[in-house]
Design a protein around this motif. Structure first.
Motif, PDB file in Angstrom:
ATOM      1  N   VAL A   1      42.294  97.995   9.646  1.00 37.37           N
ATOM      2  CA  VAL A   1      41.672  98.421   8.392  1.00 37.37           C
ATOM      3  C   VAL A   1      40.745  97.320   7.907  1.00 37.37           C
ATOM      4  CG1 VAL A   1      42.078  98.921   5.949  1.00 37.37           C
ATOM      5  CG2 VAL A   1      43.538  99.954   7.693  1.00 37.37           C
ATOM      6  N   GLY A   2      39.526  97.702   7.567  1.00 37.20           N
ATOM      7  CA  GLY A   2      38.554  96.762   7.028  1.00 37.20           C
ATOM      8  C   GLY A   2      37.918  97.336   5.778  1.00 37.20           C
ATOM      9  N   LEU A   3      36.598  97.201   5.674  1.00 33.20           N
ATOM     10  CA  LEU A   3      35.888  97.652   4.482  1.00 33.20           C
ATOM     11  C   LEU A   3      35.919  99.164   4.276  1.00 33.20           C
ATOM     12  CD1 LEU A   3      32.720  95.389   4.324  1.00 33.20           C
ATOM     13  CD2 LEU A   3      34.354  95.787   2.481  1.00 33.20           C
TER      14      LEU A   3
ATOM     15  N   ALA B   1      32.791  93.870  -0.324  1.00 28.66           N
ATOM     16  CA  ALA B   1      32.678  95.258  -0.800  1.00 28.66           C
ATOM     17  C   ALA B   1      31.535  95.970  -0.086  1.00 28.66           C
ATOM     18  CB  ALA B   1      32.454  95.281  -2.308  1.00 28.66           C
ATOM     19  N   ILE B   2      31.432  97.250  -0.362  1.00 29.08           N
ATOM     20  CA  ILE B   2      30.325  98.079   0.089  1.00 29.08           C
ATOM     21  C   ILE B   2      29.726  98.766  -1.128  1.00 29.08           C
ATOM     22  CG2 ILE B   2      31.131  98.479   2.451  1.00 29.08           C
ATOM     23  CD1 ILE B   2      32.420 101.051   1.467  1.00 29.08           C
TER      24      ILE B   2
ATOM     25  N   LEU C   1      50.318  96.470  11.030  1.00 28.76           N
ATOM     26  CA  LEU C   1      49.838  95.659  12.146  1.00 28.76           C
ATOM     27  C   LEU C   1      49.315  94.323  11.640  1.00 28.76           C
ATOM     28  CD1 LEU C   1      47.799  98.362  14.123  1.00 28.76           C
ATOM     29  CD2 LEU C   1      49.962  97.334  14.831  1.00 28.76           C
ATOM     30  N   PRO C   2      49.413  93.269  12.442  1.00 28.03           N
ATOM     31  CA  PRO C   2      48.891  91.971  12.008  1.00 28.03           C
ATOM     32  C   PRO C   2      47.376  91.866  12.126  1.00 28.03           C
ATOM     33  CG  PRO C   2      49.841  91.788  14.203  1.00 28.03           C
ATOM     34  CD  PRO C   2      50.142  93.181  13.724  1.00 28.03           C
ATOM     35  N   GLN C   3      46.741  92.850  12.760  1.00 28.39           N
ATOM     36  CA  GLN C   3      45.309  92.744  13.050  1.00 28.39           C
ATOM     37  C   GLN C   3      44.388  93.189  11.923  1.00 28.39           C
ATOM     38  OE1 GLN C   3      47.468  94.421  15.009  1.00 28.39           O
ATOM     39  NE2 GLN C   3      47.471  93.500  17.051  1.00 28.39           N
ATOM     40  N   HIS C   4      44.935  93.683  10.825  1.00 28.50           N
ATOM     41  CA  HIS C   4      44.078  94.193   9.761  1.00 28.50           C
ATOM     42  C   HIS C   4      43.112  93.135   9.242  1.00 28.50           C
ATOM     43  CE1 HIS C   4      46.016  98.026   9.493  1.00 28.50           C
ATOM     44  NE2 HIS C   4      47.188  97.519   9.190  1.00 28.50           N
ATOM     45  N   GLY C   5      41.955  93.599   8.773  1.00 25.96           N
ATOM     46  CA  GLY C   5      41.032  92.718   8.083  1.00 25.96           C
ATOM     47  C   GLY C   5      41.591  92.342   6.720  1.00 25.96           C
TER      48      GLY C   5
END
Length: 376
Positions: free
Chosen positions: A283-285, A169-170, A302-306
């Motif tokens: 997509v990440g935090l 989280a942030i 996409l397969p690259q997401h966080g």
């Protein structure tokens, strides 16, 4: 005698400061000393312009060396030897991890990994991913970013009883307060400064500017949308290697504005102008920033997401389109033309933001540290 924990980070990111501060306080109550050792940004990393300083005694800055353009070395021998538990990022590029693995193997040091377990941006059959599947067993404990990351690590044969789900989280509480402080007058002033009418339909991209974010799709989709909807505006916030391309795109278009990297109150003000958060690539935090600002997140499949992509519920707090610019543009347009649906998504996005917090993340991490020190 108190226990000592050393967390090693390649660099210190702005968004990590509240977490380490909260974790430090929680562990101190248990008589556990925490030190976070972090390195200086290398050339490519420094271009992201999102780094911070963690004051001592909690933080310790050391000189990072990038060897061969790929391998990182950090001189952390003294804090490492003094610690009862060392927590490191699970990454092939960190030379220190191989030394720690050897020390863990012979019982001289308790070592924990922190991360995803695998690189979602890499081919599973690649040499790097094969090494990661092998090396994930070199630790005594795991701090998994999300529940899905924990499931993956368990599937590889790591003992589930030695995994802590952190729920990455942030500091949404701070951002929420900053957003609440933005007034209608502030928004009017900002739109006037941009030269955009009050009725503008503003979407925002906020994050690092690099290839995996698929900014090419963002720009192509924006062109299509503005041609169909002249009131559409695109606000881009962030810095990175693609800054020049973004600047070149924005300069001749009065309906696009690149603000550069922004933090705190300035970032909150810009987020408050938007109706949706656009990120066609990784997509990440940042998804939690979007939700906190009541912005549904739109991305592509996409397969690259966080691992934080787990937080997105398509049709509720965001949308996932086919991985191409035209489909991404269509997804944006579907919300622009559906004010009722957009309002419902914005409400759900805000609701989602309350499920994840720095406080909960620090509690989870603290619990894992205590378990590891007790059981390992």
């Amino acid at each position: 005698m108190s226990k000592r924990v050393c967390i090693i980070q390649p660099v210190m990111k702005q968004y990590r400061l509240p977490f380490f501060t909260a974790l430090y306080a929680l562990l101190a109550r248990e008589g556990i000393d925490l030190q976070v050792v972090y390195g200086t940004p290398w050339q490519e990393e420094s271009r992201r312009n999102d780094h911070a300083t963690l004051p001592p005694p909690l933080g310790l800055l050391v000189k990072t060396r990038l060897l061969g353009g790929k391998l990182l070395w950090m001189p952390v021998l003294k804090p490492l030897l003094a610690a009862d538990l060392v927590v490191v990022e699970h990454a092939n590029k960190h030379l220190l991890n191989y030394l720690l693995a050897a020390l863990s193997r012979v019982g001289l040091k308790r070592v924990a990994y922190w991360g995803h377990g695998h690189d979602r941006q890499a081919a599973p059959a690649s040499l790097g991913e094969r090494l990661k599947r092998h090396s994930l067993h070199w630790a005594d404990w795991w701090f998994a970013y999300t529940a899905d990351a924990a499931r993956y690590i368990t599937q590889q044969g790591f003992d589930s009883a030695r995994i802590t789900v952190v729920q990455n989280a942030i500091d949404t509480d701070a951002l929420r307060a900053q957003l609440a402080a933005v007034t209608d007058a502030d928004r009017t002033r900002l739109r006037a400064g941009l030269g955009w009418p009050d009725e503008s339909r503003i979407a925002i991209y906020c994050g690092s500017l690099y290839e995996n974010k698929r900014l090419d799709w963002l720009m192509e989709a924006a062109e299509r949308l503005h041609a169909r909807h002249p009131g559409f505006r695109l606000l881009i916030v962030g810095g990175g290697p693609m800054g020049q391309q973004v600047e070149d795109f924005a300069r001749p278009r009065d309906w696009v504005h690149w603000a550069g990297p922004k933090f705190g109150r300035e970032k909150a003000e810009l987020l408050s102008l938007a109706e949706m958060w656009l990120n066609p690539g990784l997509v990440g935090l940042g998804i939690l920033d979007a939700f906190c600002a009541r912005l549904p997140l739109l991305t592509t499949d996409l397969p690259q997401h966080g691992p934080e992509i787990e937080y997105l519920e398509p049709g509720k707090n965001g949308l996932i389109a086919e991985p191409k610019a035209m489909a991404f543009a269509d997804a944006i347009e579907s919300l622009l033309g559906d004010p009722v649906g957009l309002a419902a998504m914005r409400a759900e996005a805000e609701s989602s933001s309350h499920r994840y917090s720095i406080g909960a993340m620090a509690e989870n991490f603290s619990g894992g540290v205590k378990q590891c020190l007790r059981l390992c």
